[in-house]
Design an enzyme around this catalytic site. Structure first.
Site, PDB file in Angstrom:
ATOM      1  N   LYS A 155       0.820  -1.053   0.036  1.00  0.00           N
ATOM      2  CA  LYS A 155       0.062   0.055  -0.088  1.00  0.00           C
ATOM      3  C   LYS A 155       0.760   1.426  -0.065  1.00  0.00           C
ATOM      4  CE  LYS A 155      -4.584   1.344   1.690  1.00  0.00           C
ATOM      5  NZ  LYS A 155      -5.193   1.657   0.418  1.00  0.00           N
TER       6      LYS A 155
HETATM    7  N1  PMP Z   1      -6.866  -3.042  -3.346  1.00  0.00           N
HETATM    8  C1  PMP Z   1      -6.378  -1.859  -3.185  1.00  0.00           C
HETATM    9  C2  PMP Z   1      -5.318  -1.442  -4.671  1.00  0.00           C
HETATM   10  C3  PMP Z   1      -6.854  -1.018  -2.373  1.00  0.00           C
HETATM   11  O1  PMP Z   1      -6.346   0.287  -2.519  1.00  0.00           O
HETATM   12  C4  PMP Z   1      -7.775  -1.395  -1.454  1.00  0.00           C
HETATM   13  C5  PMP Z   1      -8.230  -0.199  -0.283  1.00  0.00           C
HETATM   14  N2  PMP Z   1      -7.418  -0.436   0.700  1.00  0.00           N
HETATM   15  C6  PMP Z   1      -7.974  -2.582  -1.425  1.00  0.00           C
HETATM   16  C7  PMP Z   1      -7.699  -3.456  -2.486  1.00  0.00           C
HETATM   17  C8  PMP Z   1      -8.978  -2.973  -0.312  1.00  0.00           C
HETATM   18  O2  PMP Z   1      -8.373  -3.381   0.839  1.00  0.00           O
HETATM   19  P1  PMP Z   1      -9.054  -3.113   2.171  1.00  0.00           P
HETATM   20  O3  PMP Z   1     -10.346  -4.234   2.162  1.00  0.00           O
HETATM   21  O4  PMP Z   1      -8.167  -3.502   3.196  1.00  0.00           O
HETATM   22  O5  PMP Z   1      -9.485  -1.802   2.391  1.00  0.00           O
END
Ligand code: PMP
Length: 302
Positions: A155
């Protein structure tokens, strides 16, 4: 209260967001050397329910260390985020954004030895994508970043250029969202969402080596599916499986559970929200708004 009036945590201090500034030669600004989280705080009418607060802080902690930063302890980040909500008492649904970033100002894209910092702020947020209408999505012409280039799993701020290119292309072409294929040509994820498909009654989502972010909502949906007796598997997903799926939906902190109506202008299933999607969406909403006691441990009440 406007967004910029909310108090934010920056350089160890609480200040209005509009007064939190960084120098233009900041390493993270120059080279994309940061990593962040997005956490929802659902307003119940009486208090805020922070969803998966510890899980998000643990992910940020691990990612920051991979990027050679020294994050505060998980418990310390949790404390700061609780204080962020307490100090602002927003009284509505919000989205918390904690971040670790390289705050050094030296030249050169290195990771080791550059000073880093922690910050956190919040913004009001209701829907990120429409969860009701049925999304129109396309496969992106942009490939997902391979884990060996910029790991999506971390991230990292710089990696979101990949998402921005895909999302922008999709929206300019009239779609709601873009789905990435990875460099092996397999289905990966959305620009900021993980993806699930349903085929012959089985829920399928790309596995953790498919260059995806290991989404916290993805894990929650797998747990709900297990609890509801819906068979689910994590495995590589081929492009044409998407077009042939009976149901498709996107999940994430921002988008929650959003069902997909068309992919590349091909209607998914019968073009309506499928029954499995509907069950999971209802179960997820009940959990995150604190209406289902079985999932009370997902929430931190503030
Ligand atoms: N993939 C990406 C590229 C993201 O930015 C996110 C958002 N955080 C997600 C998947 C979903 O992740 P999460 O459920 O942990 O928010």
């Amino acid at each position: 209260m406007s967004t910029t009036d909310y108090l934010a945590f920056h350089e160890g201090d609480w200040k209005p967001l509009s007064q939190c500034q960084v120098p233009i030669n900041t390493h993270a600004f120059q080279y994309g050397t940061g990593c962040f989280e997005g956490i929802r705080a659902y307003w119940s009418g009486e208090h805020a329910n922070l969803l998966f607060l510890r899980e998000h802080c643990e992910r940020l902690y691990r990612n920051a260390r991979l990027l050679m930063m020294a994050p505060p302890s998980v418990d310390s980040m949790i404390g700061t985020l609780i204080e962020l909500v307490q100090r602002n008492a927003p009284g509505r649904n919000t989205y918390l954004r904690p971040m670790m970033y390289k705050k050094g100002t030296g030249l050169g894209p290195v990771l080791k030895g550059v000073p880093d910092g922690f910050l956190a702020y919040l913004i009001p947020l209701d829907d990120y994508l429409d969860t009701e209408k049925g999304l129109s999505v396309c496969l992106s012409s942009w490939r997902r970043l391979p884990d060996n280039s910029i790991p999506t799993r971390t991230k990292a701020t710089g990696g979101y250029l990949n998402s921005a290119l895909a999302k922008t292309e999709a929206v300019l072409n009239g779609y709601d969202e873009a789905i990435f294929l990875n460099d092996r040509g397999q289905v990966c994820e959305g620009s900021a969402e993980n993806i699930f498909i349903l085929r012959q009654g089985q829920l399928i989502t790309p596995d953790k080596t498919a260059d995806i972010l290991e989404g916290i909502t993805r894990a929650a949906i797998l747990q709900l599916a297990a609890d509801l007796g819906i068979p689910a598997v994590e495995r590589p997903v081929a492009r044409t499986e998407l077009y042939m799926a009976d149901e498709v939906f996107l999940v994430g902190t921002g988008c929650q559970v959003s069902w997909v109506r068309t992919i590349d202008q091909r209607v998914v299933g019968e073009g309506v929200r499928g029954p499995v999607t509907a069950r999971l969406q209802a179960a997820y909403e009940a959990a995150v708004y604190g209406r289902d006691e079985r999932y009370a441990q997902w929430l931190t009440r503030v």
